[in-house]
Design a protein around this motif. Structure first.
Motif, PDB file in Angstrom:
ATOM      1  N   LYS A  24       0.820  -1.205   0.000  1.00 19.54           N
ATOM      2  CA  LYS A  24       0.000   0.000   0.000  1.00 19.54           C
ATOM      3  C   LYS A  24       0.857   1.259   0.000  1.00 19.54           C
ATOM      4  O   LYS A  24       0.527   2.246  -0.654  1.00 19.54           O
ATOM      5  CB  LYS A  24      -0.961  -0.002   1.195  1.00 19.54           C
ATOM      6  CG  LYS A  24      -2.070  -1.017   1.042  1.00 19.54           C
ATOM      7  CD  LYS A  24      -3.018  -1.005   2.215  1.00 19.54           C
ATOM      8  CE  LYS A  24      -4.104  -2.060   2.015  1.00 19.54           C
ATOM      9  NZ  LYS A  24      -5.080  -2.044   3.087  1.00 19.54           N
ATOM     10  N   PHE A  28       0.938   4.081  -2.787  1.00 23.00           N
ATOM     11  CA  PHE A  28       0.787   5.477  -2.401  1.00 23.00           C
ATOM     12  C   PHE A  28       1.854   6.337  -3.071  1.00 23.00           C
ATOM     13  O   PHE A  28       1.564   7.403  -3.605  1.00 23.00           O
ATOM     14  CB  PHE A  28       0.866   5.588  -0.873  1.00 23.00           C
ATOM     15  CG  PHE A  28       0.939   6.987  -0.353  1.00 23.00           C
ATOM     16  CD1 PHE A  28      -0.159   7.828  -0.437  1.00 23.00           C
ATOM     17  CD2 PHE A  28       2.096   7.472   0.232  1.00 23.00           C
ATOM     18  CE1 PHE A  28      -0.098   9.127   0.057  1.00 23.00           C
ATOM     19  CE2 PHE A  28       2.165   8.753   0.723  1.00 23.00           C
ATOM     20  CZ  PHE A  28       1.065   9.582   0.630  1.00 23.00           C
ATOM     21  N   ARG A  92      -1.213  18.019  -0.516  1.00 20.59           N
ATOM     22  CA  ARG A  92      -1.893  16.920  -1.196  1.00 20.59           C
ATOM     23  C   ARG A  92      -1.323  15.582  -0.747  1.00 20.59           C
ATOM     24  O   ARG A  92      -2.059  14.621  -0.502  1.00 20.59           O
ATOM     25  CB  ARG A  92      -1.761  17.085  -2.707  1.00 20.59           C
ATOM     26  CG  ARG A  92      -2.509  16.068  -3.536  1.00 20.59           C
ATOM     27  CD  ARG A  92      -4.018  16.339  -3.498  1.00 20.59           C
ATOM     28  NE  ARG A  92      -4.764  15.314  -4.176  1.00 20.59           N
ATOM     29  CZ  ARG A  92      -5.203  15.411  -5.430  1.00 20.59           C
ATOM     30  NH1 ARG A  92      -4.984  16.500  -6.119  1.00 20.59           N
ATOM     31  NH2 ARG A  92      -5.872  14.427  -5.972  1.00 20.59           N
ATOM     32  N   ALA A  95      -2.588  14.806   2.734  1.00 24.13           N
ATOM     33  CA  ALA A  95      -3.988  14.389   2.697  1.00 24.13           C
ATOM     34  C   ALA A  95      -4.111  12.951   2.202  1.00 24.13           C
ATOM     35  O   ALA A  95      -4.870  12.156   2.769  1.00 24.13           O
ATOM     36  CB  ALA A  95      -4.802  15.333   1.813  1.00 24.13           C
ATOM     37  N   GLU A  96      -3.365  12.611   1.166  1.00 25.62           N
ATOM     38  CA  GLU A  96      -3.404  11.243   0.642  1.00 25.62           C
ATOM     39  C   GLU A  96      -2.833  10.261   1.666  1.00 25.62           C
ATOM     40  O   GLU A  96      -3.336   9.151   1.815  1.00 25.62           O
ATOM     41  CB  GLU A  96      -2.631  11.157  -0.671  1.00 25.62           C
ATOM     42  CG  GLU A  96      -3.330  11.812  -1.832  1.00 25.62           C
ATOM     43  CD  GLU A  96      -4.662  11.173  -2.172  1.00 25.62           C
ATOM     44  OE1 GLU A  96      -4.743   9.931  -2.280  1.00 25.62           O
ATOM     45  OE2 GLU A  96      -5.638  11.923  -2.325  1.00 25.62           O
ATOM     46  N   GLN A  98      -2.929  10.571   4.947  1.00 24.90           N
ATOM     47  CA  GLN A  98      -3.934  10.394   5.991  1.00 24.90           C
ATOM     48  C   GLN A  98      -5.065   9.479   5.515  1.00 24.90           C
ATOM     49  O   GLN A  98      -5.555   8.649   6.272  1.00 24.90           O
ATOM     50  CB  GLN A  98      -4.488  11.745   6.423  1.00 24.90           C
ATOM     51  CG  GLN A  98      -3.479  12.567   7.197  1.00 24.90           C
ATOM     52  CD  GLN A  98      -3.974  13.971   7.501  1.00 24.90           C
ATOM     53  OE1 GLN A  98      -5.026  14.391   7.047  1.00 24.90           O
ATOM     54  NE2 GLN A  98      -3.182  14.711   8.265  1.00 24.90           N
ATOM     55  N   ARG A  99      -5.432   9.639   4.246  1.00 25.51           N
ATOM     56  CA  ARG A  99      -6.479   8.773   3.689  1.00 25.51           C
ATOM     57  C   ARG A  99      -6.009   7.322   3.690  1.00 25.51           C
ATOM     58  O   ARG A  99      -6.731   6.418   4.109  1.00 25.51           O
ATOM     59  CB  ARG A  99      -6.836   9.211   2.269  1.00 25.51           C
ATOM     60  CG  ARG A  99      -7.971   8.383   1.656  1.00 25.51           C
ATOM     61  CD  ARG A  99      -8.100   8.608   0.157  1.00 25.51           C
ATOM     62  NE  ARG A  99      -6.888   8.285  -0.573  1.00 25.51           N
ATOM     63  CZ  ARG A  99      -6.487   7.042  -0.877  1.00 25.51           C
ATOM     64  NH1 ARG A  99      -7.171   6.008  -0.471  1.00 25.51           N
ATOM     65  NH2 ARG A  99      -5.368   6.844  -1.565  1.00 25.51           N
ATOM     66  N   LEU A 100      -4.765   7.088   3.256  1.00 25.28           N
ATOM     67  CA  LEU A 100      -4.217   5.738   3.219  1.00 25.28           C
ATOM     68  C   LEU A 100      -4.126   5.156   4.622  1.00 25.28           C
ATOM     69  O   LEU A 100      -4.488   4.006   4.841  1.00 25.28           O
ATOM     70  CB  LEU A 100      -2.838   5.734   2.554  1.00 25.28           C
ATOM     71  CG  LEU A 100      -2.113   4.398   2.543  1.00 25.28           C
ATOM     72  CD1 LEU A 100      -2.887   3.367   1.726  1.00 25.28           C
ATOM     73  CD2 LEU A 100      -0.716   4.563   1.994  1.00 25.28           C
ATOM     74  N   GLY A 102      -5.946   5.881   7.166  1.00 24.33           N
ATOM     75  CA  GLY A 102      -7.309   5.541   7.579  1.00 24.33           C
ATOM     76  C   GLY A 102      -7.788   4.262   6.922  1.00 24.33           C
ATOM     77  O   GLY A 102      -8.415   3.419   7.564  1.00 24.33           O
ATOM     78  N   ASP A 103      -7.473   4.090   5.637  1.00 25.91           N
ATOM     79  CA  ASP A 103      -7.863   2.875   4.920  1.00 25.91           C
ATOM     80  C   ASP A 103      -7.203   1.635   5.519  1.00 25.91           C
ATOM     81  O   ASP A 103      -7.754   0.547   5.469  1.00 25.91           O
ATOM     82  CB  ASP A 103      -7.483   2.964   3.438  1.00 25.91           C
ATOM     83  CG  ASP A 103      -8.329   3.961   2.667  1.00 25.91           C
ATOM     84  OD1 ASP A 103      -9.353   4.443   3.216  1.00 25.91           O
ATOM     85  OD2 ASP A 103      -7.963   4.266   1.502  1.00 25.91           O
ATOM     86  N   PRO A 108      -5.730   7.892  13.892  1.00 26.10           N
ATOM     87  CA  PRO A 108      -5.619   9.239  13.308  1.00 26.10           C
ATOM     88  C   PRO A 108      -4.333   9.926  13.757  1.00 26.10           C
ATOM     89  O   PRO A 108      -3.921   9.802  14.908  1.00 26.10           O
ATOM     90  CB  PRO A 108      -6.851   9.971  13.854  1.00 26.10           C
ATOM     91  CG  PRO A 108      -7.795   8.900  14.256  1.00 26.10           C
ATOM     92  CD  PRO A 108      -6.956   7.720  14.657  1.00 26.10           C
TER      93      PRO A 108
END
Length: 114
Positions: A24, A28, A92, A95-96, A98-100, A102-103, A108
């Motif tokens: 992952k 990313f 950006r 943000a990506e 943090q999204r990864l 979370g996934d 957090p």
């Protein structure tokens, strides 16, 4: 006597999870190369395109600012557009990330190792 191999099943699961996480993270990093941001200055007279890793990809300068006596202004506008693109790229990427995270079910605010 305690079985020395009792935890190997858990170790196997941890290794599988680590490989999945590494996959992952690699994905990313590739995603950051494809995401683009545009930084600008001088109300859009100078525009810089970069990927989310902050690598510059394009520069667009409005021809109206090519006046020899304005050389310093043009240079300042170019630098400002580059900084703007790099700031947007960093935002950006965060943000990506943090999204990864979370996934992947990470808490957090936990930062991935890049």
């Amino acid at each position: 006597m305690k079985n020395p191999f009792a935890g190997i099943g858990d170790l196997g699961k941890m290794m599988t999870a680590a490989r999945e996480m590494q996959g992952k993270v690699d994905e990313f990093q590739k995603t950051l190369e494809t995401l683009t941001v545009v930084g600008e200055s001088g109300a859009g007279l100078v525009r810089v395109t970069a990927n989310a890793k902050g690598e510059l990809q394009a520069l667009d300068i409005d021809p109206s600012i090519f006046v020899p006596s304005e050389k310093q202004v043009v240079e300042d506008l170019i630098l400002a557009a580059i900084r703007d693109a790099q700031d947007k790229a960093m935002a950006r990427a965060q943000a990506e990330g943090q999204r990864l995270a979370g996934d992947m079910g990470l808490p957090p605010g936990m930062k991935l190792p890049f």
